[in-house]
Design a protein around this motif. Structure first.
Motif, PDB file in Angstrom:
ATOM      1  N   ARG A 300      -4.091  -9.560  -4.524  1.00  0.00           N
ATOM      2  CA  ARG A 300      -2.701  -9.119  -4.631  1.00  0.00           C
ATOM      3  C   ARG A 300      -2.593  -7.726  -4.038  1.00  0.00           C
ATOM      4  O   ARG A 300      -3.304  -6.808  -4.464  1.00  0.00           O
ATOM      5  CB  ARG A 300      -2.233  -9.129  -6.079  1.00  0.00           C
ATOM      6  N   ILE A 301      -1.700  -7.561  -3.080  1.00  0.00           N
ATOM      7  CA  ILE A 301      -1.620  -6.287  -2.372  1.00  0.00           C
ATOM      8  C   ILE A 301      -0.370  -5.486  -2.723  1.00  0.00           C
ATOM      9  O   ILE A 301      -0.312  -4.287  -2.430  1.00  0.00           O
ATOM     10  CB  ILE A 301      -1.694  -6.490  -0.845  1.00  0.00           C
ATOM     11  N   ALA A 302       0.631  -6.123  -3.336  1.00  0.00           N
ATOM     12  CA  ALA A 302       1.851  -5.376  -3.687  1.00  0.00           C
ATOM     13  C   ALA A 302       2.697  -6.197  -4.647  1.00  0.00           C
ATOM     14  O   ALA A 302       2.608  -7.425  -4.691  1.00  0.00           O
ATOM     15  CB  ALA A 302       2.675  -5.041  -2.434  1.00  0.00           C
ATOM     16  N   THR A 303       3.518  -5.490  -5.406  1.00  0.00           N
ATOM     17  CA  THR A 303       4.520  -6.120  -6.255  1.00  0.00           C
ATOM     18  C   THR A 303       5.856  -5.430  -6.016  1.00  0.00           C
ATOM     19  O   THR A 303       5.911  -4.320  -5.468  1.00  0.00           O
ATOM     20  CB  THR A 303       4.165  -6.035  -7.745  1.00  0.00           C
ATOM     21  N   ALA A 304       6.915  -6.099  -6.411  1.00  0.00           N
ATOM     22  CA  ALA A 304       8.255  -5.528  -6.300  1.00  0.00           C
ATOM     23  C   ALA A 304       8.820  -5.332  -7.697  1.00  0.00           C
ATOM     24  O   ALA A 304       8.564  -6.136  -8.597  1.00  0.00           O
ATOM     25  CB  ALA A 304       9.163  -6.444  -5.478  1.00  0.00           C
TER      26      ALA A 304
END
Length: 361
Positions: A300-304
């Protein structure tokens, strides 16, 4: 985004902002975005239905009164599409920069007229193309440039959106160009954002099964980029199945990145098909997530955030104000917005499956 355009305007530092439109977009996206920004002040608000006082905003009985008395440096236009051109024109004539909800206009003639007036008044017009500025898309673009992803070869963009009487209120449900007009600028901009260039050609199909005069609830688009690379876009609002707001897959020569908009909390357990090894995964992402895959291995590289639309709008608006104050073009220029509008309108011209060459535009 591409940064075409020029910076031939008279410097006007943006500190004082007024907003026109206090409907859903104004209340849930633009006002929360403005409140995230430092060094700006909301000096005026106007809506035909009123309501500014209830939101604690300095309100005015007319647009002319607001422009004259509040003296904003920038006007945010957060109204339905049919009003964008006239409201942007009035703000420019009052020597204001403009941050306008998409689409900028409904015809290229109107968009060109706005561009001519903005150049004459030496002011910037920025259209709210916030999706590339969402952290999951921004980070996906950054990771594509890092070792281990390779060259981008294919982009798949899909939406399965369940329409209801509530989603179709106002102009949306009555417009035969409903879906692409409302959402098309976002997916067209995302495809160009990830490839870093404009498409050479496009093909579009917009079937209306059982409703030949109804809204375009199914958009099937294909964009060709240089090097025989493509973006395939499906916007499906016919579905009565699962609601998937926006899923994107970016296929590189060494890895793939998948992004998903829409919060979820999900636990999965099972066996890996190839290795037969057991696994347990917990996926928590309030607004969206981006993952990088190499085969079955993922990271996982990013979340919003949950307020991802207001957050991304704040990112674009803040970067635009910073650029204007420094005398630079904003990150999403009026020329960018006009080109995307031209692509959108071309999709409707080709909606029976025709191919349009757009590399020379």
């Amino acid at each position: 985004m591409t940064c075409s355009g020029n910076n031939k305007w008279v410097r006007k530092t943006v500190e004082r902002i007024a907003i026109i439109g206090l409907g859903k977009a104004g209340r849930t996206i633009h006002l929360p975005a403005l409140k995230k920004l430092k060094n700006v002040q909301i000096v005026g608000a106007y809506d035909v239905q009123g309501g500014g006082e209830a939101l604690g905003l300095p309100s005015f009985s007319s647009i002319d009164q607001m422009l004259a008395e509040a003296r904003p440096d920038m006007v945010v236009v957060a109204t339905p599409p049919a009003s964008h051109v006239e409201l942007t024109r009035r703000a420019l004539l009052a020597d204001c920069h403009v941050f306008c909800e998409k689409p900028l206009a409904e015809t290229m003639a109107d968009a060109d007229a706005i561009a001519a007036l903005a150049a004459e008044r030496r002011r910037q017009v920025v259209v709210n193309s916030e999706f590339p500025f969402m952290p999951i898309h921004w980070e996906a673009k950054r990771r594509m440039s890092q070792p281990g992803f390779g060259d981008l070869q294919f982009v798949m963009i899909q939406q399965s959106f369940v329409v209801t009487p509530e989603t179709e209120e106002g102009w949306r449900g009555a417009d035969p160009q409903r879906t692409l007009k409302e959402f098309g600028t976002h997916v067209l901009d995302l495809a160009q954002f990830f490839y870093g260039e404009r498409p050479l050609s496009l093909r579009a199909r917009m079937p209306r099964p059982g409703r030949p005069d109804g809204p375009d609830y199914l958009n099937l688009l294909e964009l060709e980029f240089s090097g025989e690379r493509f973006a395939q876009i499906t916007l499906d609002r016919l579905t009565r199945g699962r609601h998937r707001y926006l899923d994107i897959r970016l296929d590189g020569t060494e890895a793939a990145i998948e992004t998903r908009l829409g919060g979820r909390m999900q636990a999965k357990a099972g066996l890996r098909p190839r290795t037969r090894r057991p696994f347990v995964e917990l996926d928590m992402a309030m607004g969206g997530t981006a993952r990088l895959y190499r085969g079955e291995a993922c990271e996982r590289i990013a979340t919003a955030p949950l307020d991802l639309f207001a957050d991304a709008t704040a990112q674009l608006l803040g970067m635009s104000i910073e650029a204007i104050n420094a005398g630079r073009p904003p990150p999403y220029t009026l020329d960018d917005a006009r080109h995307t509008l031209r692509l959108l309108l071309a999709c409707y011209e080709a909606e029976s499956g025709g191919v349009i060459r757009c590399g020379e535009w």
